[in-house]
Motif scaffolding. Structure first.
Motif, PDB file in Angstrom:
ATOM      1  N   PRO A  35       0.837  -1.248  -0.106  1.00  0.00           N
ATOM      2  CA  PRO A  35       0.100   0.197   0.042  1.00  0.00           C
ATOM      3  C   PRO A  35       0.911   1.172  -0.023  1.00  0.00           C
ATOM      4  N   VAL A  36       1.952   1.355   0.742  1.00  0.00           N
ATOM      5  CA  VAL A  36       2.946   2.395   0.794  1.00  0.00           C
ATOM      6  C   VAL A  36       3.583   2.640  -0.714  1.00  0.00           C
ATOM      7  N   VAL A  37       4.007   1.376  -1.299  1.00  0.00           N
ATOM      8  CA  VAL A  37       4.563   1.611  -2.386  1.00  0.00           C
ATOM      9  C   VAL A  37       3.882   2.062  -3.452  1.00  0.00           C
ATOM     10  N   GLU A  38       2.581   1.607  -3.807  1.00  0.00           N
ATOM     11  CA  GLU A  38       1.702   2.133  -4.739  1.00  0.00           C
ATOM     12  C   GLU A  38       1.201   3.521  -4.727  1.00  0.00           C
ATOM     13  N   LYS A  39       1.435   4.231  -3.406  1.00  0.00           N
ATOM     14  CA  LYS A  39       0.795   5.391  -3.265  1.00  0.00           C
ATOM     15  C   LYS A  39       2.165   6.677  -3.234  1.00  0.00           C
ATOM     16  N   HIS A  40       3.201   5.863  -3.401  1.00  0.00           N
ATOM     17  CA  HIS A  40       4.440   6.914  -2.949  1.00  0.00           C
ATOM     18  C   HIS A  40       4.549   7.657  -4.471  1.00  0.00           C
ATOM     19  N   PRO A  41       4.724   8.912  -4.507  1.00  0.00           N
ATOM     20  CA  PRO A  41       4.775   9.772  -5.652  1.00  0.00           C
ATOM     21  C   PRO A  41       6.207   9.819  -6.297  1.00  0.00           C
ATOM     22  N   ARG A  42       7.103   9.632  -5.471  1.00  0.00           N
ATOM     23  CA  ARG A  42       8.313   9.433  -6.367  1.00  0.00           C
ATOM     24  C   ARG A  42       8.652   7.971  -7.061  1.00  0.00           C
ATOM     25  N   PHE A  51       2.388  -1.223 -10.897  1.00  0.00           N
ATOM     26  CA  PHE A  51       3.650  -2.087 -10.259  1.00  0.00           C
ATOM     27  C   PHE A  51       3.315  -3.435 -10.307  1.00  0.00           C
ATOM     28  N   ARG A  52       4.366  -4.293 -10.341  1.00  0.00           N
ATOM     29  CA  ARG A  52       4.224  -5.780 -10.435  1.00  0.00           C
ATOM     30  C   ARG A  52       5.514  -6.190  -9.443  1.00  0.00           C
ATOM     31  N   VAL A  53       4.895  -7.069  -8.324  1.00  0.00           N
ATOM     32  CA  VAL A  53       5.922  -7.455  -7.481  1.00  0.00           C
ATOM     33  C   VAL A  53       6.754  -8.880  -8.020  1.00  0.00           C
ATOM     34  N   GLU A  54       7.849  -8.956  -7.949  1.00  0.00           N
ATOM     35  CA  GLU A  54       8.380 -10.333  -8.711  1.00  0.00           C
ATOM     36  C   GLU A  54       8.398 -11.593  -7.595  1.00  0.00           C
ATOM     37  N   PRO A  55       8.379 -12.575  -8.008  1.00  0.00           N
ATOM     38  CA  PRO A  55       7.906 -13.940  -6.994  1.00  0.00           C
ATOM     39  C   PRO A  55       8.896 -14.035  -5.822  1.00  0.00           C
ATOM     40  N   TRP A  56       8.705 -14.571  -4.853  1.00  0.00           N
ATOM     41  CA  TRP A  56       9.320 -14.626  -3.738  1.00  0.00           C
ATOM     42  C   TRP A  56      10.764 -15.172  -3.763  1.00  0.00           C
ATOM     43  N   TRP A  57      11.043 -16.057  -4.737  1.00  0.00           N
ATOM     44  CA  TRP A  57      12.197 -16.685  -5.057  1.00  0.00           C
ATOM     45  C   TRP A  57      13.295 -15.905  -5.668  1.00  0.00           C
ATOM     46  N   CYS A  72      13.367  -8.344   4.636  1.00  0.00           N
ATOM     47  CA  CYS A  72      13.139  -8.571   3.249  1.00  0.00           C
ATOM     48  C   CYS A  72      13.270  -7.749   2.244  1.00  0.00           C
ATOM     49  N   VAL A  73      13.995  -8.260   1.197  1.00  0.00           N
ATOM     50  CA  VAL A  73      14.190  -7.262   0.006  1.00  0.00           C
ATOM     51  C   VAL A  73      13.410  -7.925  -1.233  1.00  0.00           C
ATOM     52  N   TYR A  74      12.712  -7.207  -2.071  1.00  0.00           N
ATOM     53  CA  TYR A  74      11.931  -7.869  -3.101  1.00  0.00           C
ATOM     54  C   TYR A  74      12.008  -6.843  -4.193  1.00  0.00           C
ATOM     55  N   LEU A  75      11.865  -7.257  -5.375  1.00  0.00           N
ATOM     56  CA  LEU A  75      11.794  -6.588  -6.626  1.00  0.00           C
ATOM     57  C   LEU A  75      10.389  -6.015  -7.232  1.00  0.00           C
ATOM     58  N   VAL A  76      10.523  -4.654  -7.458  1.00  0.00           N
ATOM     59  CA  VAL A  76       8.976  -4.235  -7.814  1.00  0.00           C
ATOM     60  C   VAL A  76       9.401  -3.576  -9.454  1.00  0.00           C
ATOM     61  N   VAL A 115       6.808  -2.639  11.515  1.00  0.00           N
ATOM     62  CA  VAL A 115       7.691  -2.155  10.399  1.00  0.00           C
ATOM     63  C   VAL A 115       8.953  -1.154  11.052  1.00  0.00           C
ATOM     64  N   ALA A 116      10.001  -1.746  11.009  1.00  0.00           N
ATOM     65  CA  ALA A 116      11.176  -0.710  11.598  1.00  0.00           C
ATOM     66  C   ALA A 116      11.829   0.110  10.524  1.00  0.00           C
ATOM     67  N   ARG A 117      11.876  -0.365   9.169  1.00  0.00           N
ATOM     68  CA  ARG A 117      12.197   0.102   8.241  1.00  0.00           C
ATOM     69  C   ARG A 117      11.713   0.022   6.927  1.00  0.00           C
ATOM     70  N   MET A 118      11.369   0.924   6.132  1.00  0.00           N
ATOM     71  CA  MET A 118      10.992   0.365   4.654  1.00  0.00           C
ATOM     72  C   MET A 118      11.629   1.483   3.709  1.00  0.00           C
ATOM     73  N   GLU A 119      12.397   1.110   2.611  1.00  0.00           N
ATOM     74  CA  GLU A 119      13.110   1.834   1.994  1.00  0.00           C
ATOM     75  C   GLU A 119      12.996   1.252   0.482  1.00  0.00           C
ATOM     76  N   ALA A 120      13.178   2.234  -0.431  1.00  0.00           N
ATOM     77  CA  ALA A 120      13.211   1.663  -1.944  1.00  0.00           C
ATOM     78  C   ALA A 120      14.319   2.432  -2.468  1.00  0.00           C
ATOM     79  N   ILE A 121      15.053   1.617  -3.441  1.00  0.00           N
ATOM     80  CA  ILE A 121      16.225   1.841  -3.905  1.00  0.00           C
ATOM     81  C   ILE A 121      15.785   2.005  -5.549  1.00  0.00           C
ATOM     82  N   LEU A 122      15.868   3.448  -5.892  1.00  0.00           N
ATOM     83  CA  LEU A 122      15.471   3.820  -7.086  1.00  0.00           C
ATOM     84  C   LEU A 122      16.741   4.038  -8.076  1.00  0.00           C
TER      85      LEU A 122
END
Length: 183
Positions: A35-42, A51-57, A72-76, A115-122
């Protein structure tokens, strides 16, 4: 023979439990971050929607501290680019399921995780195409000093300097120098 079979069954059960625990943690992370990722303007501007989330593997899940700290690190994937989202979760020790295995705790009580930290690497956020980190838990202003803004500022700086120099040359050309008069 029986001991070997029991040993193989126990090893297989441990590996399966570990993989299922990683899957459960990945699902908790994605559910908290989506929900946070889908609404973030940047992110919308940089990646493009939808957006599409890559599979867990294709992600990375690690847990420490008796299973009470998880990362947890996942690809969007977006329409234009992709980014990594990193979520760090913390769970208090004890609780109703304190003596249960982590898989059962994660499946029975996912709400215990905070959630302690949530970051995106653009990609291409900074100069020279370097990636930029975005803290998704804080509202932060749009970064200044991107490549296009710096180019405009440099151009206007040099244009002003050139106008000043050109004016100085024109003024000096209009005046006669004592050596040019021949006197």
């Amino acid at each position: 023979r029986t001991a070997v079979a029991v040993g193989l069954a126990a090893a297989t059960a441990c590996v399966v439990e570990d993989a299922l625990n990683d899957l459960a943690l990945w699902r908790i992370c994605v559910e908290r971050a989506s929900p946070v990722v889908e609404k973030h303007p940047r992110l919308l501007r940089s990646l493009g929607a939808p957006f599409r989330v890559e599979p867990w593997w294709n992600g990375s899940v690690t847990s420490r501290g008796s299973g009470n700290l998880a990362s947890c690190v996942y690809l969007v994937d977006g329409e234009r680019a992709s980014c990594d989202v990193q979520v760090v979760l913390v769970r208090g020790p004890g609780g109703a399921y304190a003596y249960a295995p982590n898989l059962i705790r994660n499946l029975a009580a996912p709400e215990q995780w905070r959630v302690a930290r949530m970051e995106a690497i653009l990609p291409h956020e900074k100069k020279a195409g370097l990636p930029g980190r975005v803290d998704l838990l804080r509202e932060e202003p749009e970064p200044k000093g991107g490549a296009r803004e710096n180019r405009r500022d440099r151009r206007s700086f040099f244009r002003e300097r050139w106008r000043g120099l050109r004016g100085w040359f024109e003024r000096s050309r209009g005046r006669a120098k004592p050596s040019d008069d021949g006197k």
